[in-house]
Design an enzyme around this catalytic site. Structure first.
Site, short mmCIF file in Angstrom:
data_model
loop_
_atom_site.label_atom_id
_atom_site.label_comp_id
_atom_site.label_asym_id
_atom_site.label_seq_id
_atom_site.Cartn_x
_atom_site.Cartn_y
_atom_site.Cartn_z
CD GLN A 79 78.51 -17.46 -2.63
OE1 GLN A 79 77.82 -17.81 -1.62
NE2 GLN A 79 79.65 -17.13 -2.46
CB SER A 80 75.75 -24.56 -4.44
OG SER A 80 74.92 -25.72 -3.90
CG ASN A 81 71.87 -21.72 0.00
OD1 ASN A 81 72.63 -20.84 0.51
ND2 ASN A 81 70.71 -21.23 -0.93
#
Ligand SMILES: *Cc1c(COP(=O)(O)O)cnc(C)c1O
Length: 333
Positions: A79-81
């Site tokens: 879920q890396s921004n």
């Protein structure tokens, strides 16, 4: 002297800046303990391309284009921004993007991972152990793969945190200096969430370079104080080495450790409750991975008297909104 001309490298305009600096009246009354709480809305740097990573990507993508790269390879959690922001920056600029993600390829396509795919990024998922032990090898493998196909792929480190990416928040600090003057603030503490260190490194260097009347604090959401003292120093050293003409300043790095809780991306019920309360009070949405945890740390540090003697505190809202949705079950709604 403040405002002395600093030779910034070229950047690509990706972020909607300047972002607003807003006074949070009701949050100040609730948690401020006599301080005024301000928020620098870097969640508003864009819509899908939102958050703090956009400021770094302005310099990273310019470096890529100016040096003949046509592809960006970067890495992060599922879920890396940062990976999502890179996917959108690549799509906006016509660069290929390949994301090396830490975790299972069965992860549901929601939140940032959904957006990565919509923006056309190629995604490769690796089991945690392989990712941790062999990240450099994975980058080299894929760079060689692209080279064989006649492409040139730039390896962008975790969070875009390196000597190029730090320019984003060196510029962000200059912008904040203008915000502070406009708001009549002549002394402040500045607090941000720290995950890969580049935002804190840029703000800390920028505060020294632009002689801002502030102390910058990072609240770490993973690892520990020692790790980030070293990481900020490493990013600053990389910056000086890449740009030998820059003024010599020593970053005054300050980390507020103790708020990681159960681990990266694992927030306590108290953090979820705080996010919900701030949202009700001010219409400002934080996320459970970075900003919510950091804001909880800020509230605890205010209560402990850390910022005594200084009226104004500025919290940098670094974004992360899409991290709310995969963790919706954490909220009591
Ligand atoms: C990446 C990120 C951070 C941390 O910034 P670093 O420069 O990696 O330390 C903070 N908040 C959000 C929402 C992020 O995505």
């Amino acid at each position: 002297m403040p405002g002395a001309k600093l030779a910034y490298p070229r950047k690509v305009d990706l972020a909607r800046t300047p972002t607003p600096l807003q006074l949070l009246d009701r949050a100040s009354a609730r948690w401020g303990g006599g301080h005024r709480l301000w928020i620098k809305r870097d969640d508003l740097t864009g819509c899908a391309l939102s958050g703090n990573k956009v400021r770094k990507l302005e310099y990273i993508t310019a470096h890529a284009i100016d040096n003949g790269y046509d592809t960006l390879i970067t890495c992060g959690g599922i879920q890396s921004n940062h990976c999502r922001a890179t996917a959108f920056a690549g799509a906006q600029l016509g660069l290929g993007v390949h994301l090396l993600l830490r975790g299972s390829s069965d992860a549901p396509a929601e939140g940032n991972l959904l957006l990565d795919q919509l923006a056309g990024a190629r995604v490769s998922c690796y089991p945690v152990r392989e990712y941790v032990e062999n990240l450099d090898g994975l980058f080299s493998h894929w760079q060689a793969h692209y080279a064989e196909q006649g492409h040139r792929a730039l390896a962008v480190p975790t969070g875009g945190s390196d000597g190029i990416g730090v320019w984003g928040y060196i510029a962000g600090a200059e912008e904040l200096g203008r915000d502070l003057r406009a708001a009549g603030i002549d002394l402040a503490h500045v607090v941000c969430a720290t995950g890969s260190g580049g935002t804190q490194a840029g703000l800390t260097l920028g505060a020294a370079l632009h002689q801002l009347p502030v102390t910058v604090w990072g609240i770490n959401v993973c690892d520990d104080e020692r790790y980030f003292l070293d990481k900020v120093a490493a990013d600053a050293a990389d910056w000086r080495q890449r740009y030998p003409g820059v003024p010599r300043v020593e970053p005054d790095t300050r980390v507020l450790d103790g708020y990681v809780g159960a681990g990266y991306a694992k927030a306590s019920p108290e953090v979820f409750a705080l996010i919900a309360e701030l949202c009700r009070l001010e219409g400002v949405l934080l996320d459970p991975v970075y900003t919510g945890k950091a804001f909880a740390g800020l509230v605890a540090e205010i209560a402990a008297g850390r910022f005594e003697g200084c009226r104004d505190i500025v919290f940098i809202h670094t974004g992360g909104i899409f991290g709310v949705f995969p963790q919706s079950s954490g909220f009591n709604c």
